[in-house]
Design an enzyme around this catalytic site. Structure first.
Site, PDB file in Angstrom:
ATOM      1  N   CYS A 268      -0.991   5.903   7.483  1.00 26.65           N
ATOM      2  CA  CYS A 268      -0.104   6.788   6.740  1.00 26.65           C
ATOM      3  C   CYS A 268      -0.635   8.209   6.760  1.00 26.65           C
ATOM      4  O   CYS A 268      -1.159   8.721   5.766  1.00 26.65           O
ATOM      5  CB  CYS A 268       0.103   6.319   5.309  1.00 26.65           C
ATOM      6  SG  CYS A 268       1.476   7.175   4.510  1.00 26.65           S
TER       7      CYS A 268
ATOM      8  N   LYS B 124       0.422   4.949  12.107  1.00 22.43           N
ATOM      9  CA  LYS B 124       0.017   3.688  11.479  1.00 22.43           C
ATOM     10  C   LYS B 124       0.676   3.597  10.101  1.00 22.43           C
ATOM     11  O   LYS B 124       0.106   4.040   9.097  1.00 22.43           O
ATOM     12  CB  LYS B 124      -1.503   3.626  11.384  1.00 22.43           C
ATOM     13  CG  LYS B 124      -2.193   3.637  12.749  1.00 22.43           C
ATOM     14  CD  LYS B 124      -3.695   3.521  12.618  1.00 22.43           C
ATOM     15  CE  LYS B 124      -4.391   3.615  13.969  1.00 22.43           C
ATOM     16  NZ  LYS B 124      -4.031   2.538  14.900  1.00 22.43           N
ATOM     17  N   THR B 125       1.877   3.026  10.065  1.00 19.15           N
ATOM     18  CA  THR B 125       2.640   2.925   8.826  1.00 19.15           C
ATOM     19  C   THR B 125       3.268   1.537   8.712  1.00 19.15           C
ATOM     20  O   THR B 125       3.426   0.822   9.707  1.00 19.15           O
ATOM     21  CB  THR B 125       3.768   3.972   8.767  1.00 19.15           C
ATOM     22  OG1 THR B 125       4.761   3.652   9.761  1.00 19.15           O
ATOM     23  CG2 THR B 125       3.243   5.383   9.017  1.00 19.15           C
TER      24      THR B 125
ATOM     25  N   VAL C  43     -12.760 -13.224   9.636  1.00 22.03           N
ATOM     26  CA  VAL C  43     -13.093 -13.461  11.038  1.00 22.03           C
ATOM     27  C   VAL C  43     -14.331 -12.629  11.367  1.00 22.03           C
ATOM     28  O   VAL C  43     -14.438 -11.458  10.980  1.00 22.03           O
ATOM     29  CB  VAL C  43     -11.923 -13.061  11.957  1.00 22.03           C
ATOM     30  CG1 VAL C  43     -12.333 -13.092  13.423  1.00 22.03           C
ATOM     31  CG2 VAL C  43     -10.744 -13.995  11.716  1.00 22.03           C
TER      32      VAL C  43
ATOM     33  N   ASP D 102      -2.131  -1.586  11.877  1.00 21.51           N
ATOM     34  CA  ASP D 102      -3.075  -0.474  11.905  1.00 21.51           C
ATOM     35  C   ASP D 102      -4.206  -0.639  12.905  1.00 21.51           C
ATOM     36  O   ASP D 102      -4.845   0.341  13.295  1.00 21.51           O
ATOM     37  CB  ASP D 102      -3.674  -0.263  10.508  1.00 21.51           C
ATOM     38  CG  ASP D 102      -2.646   0.214   9.498  1.00 21.51           C
ATOM     39  OD1 ASP D 102      -1.562   0.649   9.915  1.00 21.51           O
ATOM     40  OD2 ASP D 102      -2.936   0.153   8.285  1.00 21.51           O
TER      41      ASP D 102
ATOM     42  N   CYS E  35       7.422   8.162   7.946  1.00 20.82           N
ATOM     43  CA  CYS E  35       6.534   8.685   6.917  1.00 20.82           C
ATOM     44  C   CYS E  35       7.378   9.409   5.873  1.00 20.82           C
ATOM     45  O   CYS E  35       7.802  10.549   6.105  1.00 20.82           O
ATOM     46  CB  CYS E  35       5.515   9.642   7.541  1.00 20.82           C
ATOM     47  SG  CYS E  35       4.248  10.199   6.386  1.00 20.82           S
TER      48      CYS E  35
ATOM     49  N   GLN F  44       0.788  -1.226   0.000  1.00 17.99           N
ATOM     50  CA  GLN F  44       0.000   0.000   0.000  1.00 17.99           C
ATOM     51  C   GLN F  44       0.828   1.288   0.000  1.00 17.99           C
ATOM     52  O   GLN F  44       0.372   2.305  -0.546  1.00 17.99           O
ATOM     53  CB  GLN F  44      -0.987  -0.017   1.168  1.00 17.99           C
ATOM     54  CG  GLN F  44      -2.048  -1.099   1.006  1.00 17.99           C
ATOM     55  CD  GLN F  44      -3.120  -1.048   2.059  1.00 17.99           C
ATOM     56  OE1 GLN F  44      -3.575   0.009   2.475  1.00 17.99           O
ATOM     57  NE2 GLN F  44      -3.550  -2.219   2.514  1.00 17.99           N
TER      58      GLN F  44
END
Length: 419
Positions: A171, A316-317, A88, A308, A351, A53
């Site tokens: 990100c 969150k990366t 799930v 994440d 980042c 991603q």
């Protein structure tokens, strides 16, 4: 749920069950196997494709081809795990069990939750149906980055809007990266002065780590971008090319303002998957309730998490996952062996802010915004934009991801000692 309610003949049991086959799930599986080849590991992941991603921003800027950002999941899933290609649907930590979409239950000794997060497109009225036409795009949606690039190339004059929702998002620099790469293209092709570029940020600051803000502000000035803080995208009318932003003034009063556009790069609000949000494992915000350093759940000692979905205060990366996977691997094995937890995660995240085609501000920081540079100074020169950081992002990181991180190679990722 009681274990008595589970048909015994359909029980599936594994020593380690990992929920999620993205960057976090595959990386931690590889790190565990590297430390103990005898471990019985299962991965529950419904997708048939695995995506790099971080590359989607580069596709949206015309730098990467889309095909370099995706591989069949069967090529990425380790041969040493049992792969269940299902979703799930429920978690029962009291009974050490998870439920899958076919209704069956799986029993675990230890559980690792790494399902990623959920893009809440529906939170912005009209956005989902507007995407992919009338100049409405988002690099956050699989396959949409190519449309971003097409739209950028077509735009010769008019108004381009870039939105950023409330935190947390994955990100956090990606909404700005799309804006800077687009602006750089328009500058290089002599049309920048014909385009009104607006950045609508639901937050109150340009970037959460103050040390990097001056470098970013210099590019805001260079491209003539109009920045609107506390301006949150709440609705999109694609055919009319109108976006509605909810703006908060200094006194806390809200008002909605409709803005016309020729291009809109929209980023949706984000949240943990429903089966986590509605489980006993979630914190007040719905995220996985983990200890900041050990990444073990605060109430269930045989459950860990990373990526994440985590409620820890890091960015969150994918770079955060690179540091988290070895910590989870070491601490999970210590738990299985009834040993004290010795590995600590210090909140590292990275980042690479693509401020132009050829230069990047490589932000590396941990908990509380403390700078945590890990690359040599010739690559990461403090808080400045460098060509070397671009070389790292564009030429090296995709290969390191596919052939290093997902294979358990822990380059620059040694866990910190706890305490």
């Amino acid at each position: 749920m009681s274990l008595n309610a589970i048909p015994r003949e359909s029980d599936k049991k594994h020593t380690v069950v990992i929920v999620g086959g993205g960057a976090a799930g595959i990386s931690v599986a590889a790190s565990l196997h590297k430390r103990d080849h005898s471990l019985d590991i299962a991965v529950v992941e419904p997708s048939s494709s695995h995506h790099y991603q971080p590359g989607w921003t580069m596709v949206g800027g015309g730098v990467f081809r889309p095909d370099v950002t995706s591989k069949p999941m069967k090529e990425v899933m380790p041969s040493f795990v049992s792969w269940y290609q299902q979703k799930v649907t429920a978690l029962d930590p009291d009974q050490n069990a998870i439920q899958m979409a076919d209704g069956s239950w799986m029993i675990y000794e230890t559980l690792v939750l790494a399902p990623g997060l959920e893009l809440n497109w529906g939170a912005i009225e009209g956005l989902e149906e507007a995407l992919g036409q009338n100049g409405v795009t988002s690099n956050y949606l699989e396959g949409m980055a190519s449309y971003t690039w097409e739209t950028v190339q077509r735009l010769k004059n008019g108004r381009a809007l870039f939105s950023q929702p409330p935190m947390p998002i994955k990100c956090a620099g990606a909404p700005q990266k799309a804006m800077y790469l687009s602006s750089d293209y328009w500058l290089r092709h002599g049309v920048l002065n014909n385009i009104d570029i607006q950045f609508h940020n639901a937050g109150a600051v340009l970037f959460g780590v103050p040390d990097y803000v001056p470098a970013l502000e210099s590019y805001i000035r260079k491209y003539g971008i109009n920045v609107n803080f506390q301006s949150n995208l709440v609705a999109v009318n694609g055919p009319a090319r109108k976006a509605t932003f909810r703006m908060i003034d200094a006194e806390g009063n809200a008002r909605d303002e409709e803005v016309g556009f020729d291009m809109l790069h929209a980023v949706p609000p984000q949240r943990a998957p429903e089966f986590v949000r509605q489980s006993p494992l979630a914190n007040e915000g719905g995220w996985l309730d983990l200890q900041d350093d050990t990444l073990r759940h605060k109430r269930f000692a045989n459950i860990f998490g990373l990526g994440d979905v985590s409620g820890t205060g890091n960015a969150k990366t994918a770079a955060a996952v690179r540091k988290q996977a070895p910590v989870v691997a070491e601490n999970l094995l210590a738990t299985v062996r009834n040993q004290p937890l010795k590995a600590a995660y210090l909140g590292y995240g990275s980042c690479p802010l693509t401020v132009e085609n050829g230069r990047i501000v490589l932000a590396e920081f941990g908990y509380g915004g403390k700078l945590q540079p890990s690359f040599p100074k010739w690559i990461n020169d403090g808080t400045k934009a460098t060509r070397a950081a671009w070389w790292l992002k564009a030429k090296q990181l995709p290969g390191l991801y596919w052939h290093g991180m997902l294979k358990g190679h822990e380059w620059l990722a040694k866990p910190a000692p706890r305490g």
